[in-house]
Design a protein around this motif. Structure first.
Motif, short mmCIF file in Angstrom:
data_model
loop_
_atom_site.label_atom_id
_atom_site.label_comp_id
_atom_site.label_asym_id
_atom_site.label_seq_id
_atom_site.Cartn_x
_atom_site.Cartn_y
_atom_site.Cartn_z
N TRP A 52 -5.30 9.51 1.19
CA TRP A 52 -5.70 8.61 2.26
C TRP A 52 -7.21 8.42 2.23
N ALA B 248 -6.40 0.33 7.21
CA ALA B 248 -5.23 0.87 6.53
C ALA B 248 -4.09 -0.13 6.59
N PRO B 249 -3.12 -0.03 5.68
CA PRO B 249 -1.97 -0.94 5.74
C PRO B 249 -1.13 -0.67 6.99
N HIS C 12 -11.29 2.53 4.83
CA HIS C 12 -11.85 1.41 4.07
C HIS C 12 -12.69 0.49 4.94
N GLY D 169 0.82 -1.21 0.00
CA GLY D 169 0.00 0.00 0.00
C GLY D 169 0.85 1.25 0.00
N GLY D 170 0.18 2.41 -0.19
CA GLY D 170 0.87 3.68 -0.22
C GLY D 170 1.29 4.13 1.18
N GLU E 296 -1.22 6.21 3.21
CA GLU E 296 -2.28 5.41 3.84
C GLU E 296 -1.81 4.89 5.20
#
Length: 276
Positions: free
Chosen positions: A146, A235-236, A149, A70-71, A74
């Motif tokens: 961001w 989030a990651p 989720h 992931g980014g 994030e």
């Protein structure tokens, strides 16, 4: 001065509560009016965490492997939300100790008002300020890509944990502000805020640190809240093999509750003993 606040007019407990709430709101409005006279200083406090997020995300994000993929933003933004509520501690300390050193707090104590109104009014005003600062960071995160989720309910629970930590840190700041001898002493205490912020999971995964240092970082209340919010935001970077990582959400409630249980009564007692 050693004069304590005059007792409130006698009456029912409900009447006394009404007096206390009215006095609290009076102090809250006084603190808010001071901020209205210093909009630049207040805005700087809101946007300073934004600068930190942009600096770390832009300069170091490409070099950091995000746990689970992931980014980096994030991973970073939930931690920066937690960092934002930590930075508010310094504002609370400075305001409280400035009032005490200038005799303003003693003046309040000599007036016929609730003995809790000064500290509770400061608490309400700073919580309102924190909501605005956190909102600025949320907008910044959305602009940087961001997203949460995990659904709206989980997101609201995450923001609730962040505000709970802020409420707990408020009482730490109030006590520290009443305990130090003057505004110049606040600098020494402020220095401690940065190690707490950086020795955490805000910017990197504690698993990337040496074992003993990673364990300290994982148990940091800031890390616990950051990990819990990452989990709620889906989030990651959340999770881990340690007990504290697996129980981040309940510990994100337990840590602030412990801080409140310790520092709220200490703040009230310190306020009552000012000048003695």
């Amino acid at each position: 001065m050693t004069t304590s606040a005059h007792p409130l007019p006698s009456g029912s407990p409900l009447s006394s509560l009404g007096w206390a709430l009215a006095d609290t709101w009076t102090i809250t409005r006084r603190d808010l009016s001071h901020w209205a006279l210093r909009p630049g200083e207040v805005a700087l406090g809101w946007f300073f965490p934004v600068m930190i997020a942009l600096m770390f995300g832009g300069l170091f994000g490409g070099a950091i492997n995000v746990p689970g993929g992931g980014g980096y933003f994030e991973f970073l933004m939930p931690g920066m939300f937690a960092m934002t509520v930590l930075f508010g501690l310094e504002t609370t300390m400075m305001a409280v100790t400035t009032d005490a050193s200038r005799g303003v707090t003693d003046r309040f104590r000599s007036m016929p008002m609730s003995s809790l109104a000064v500290v509770s009014g400061r608490c309400v005003a700073d919580m309102l300020n924190s909501v605005v600062g956190l909102s600025v960071m949320v907008v910044t995160g959305l602009l940087l890509g961001w997203r949460w989720h995990g659904g709206l309910a989980s997101a609201l629970a995450a923001f609730g944990l962040l505000l709970l930590l802020r409420f707990a840190l408020l009482w730490v700041g109030i006590f520290a502000g009443l305990a130090v001898r003057g505004p110049e002493s606040v600098t020494a205490v402020q220095i401690l805020v940065w190690p707490v912020g950086f020795l955490s999971s805000v910017f990197v995964d504690p698993a990337s640190m040496p074992g003993w240092l990673g364990a300290i970082a994982e148990w940091n209340p800031l890390s616990v809240t950051a990990t819990a919010t990452r989990e709620l935001f889906a989030a990651p970077g959340f999770g881990g093999e340690s007990w504290i990582a697996q129980n981040a959400i309940p510990m994100a409630i337990a840590w602030p509750a412990l801080l409140i249980a310790v520092f709220l009564p200490l703040s009230v007692r310190r306020y009552g003993n000012l000048g003695k």
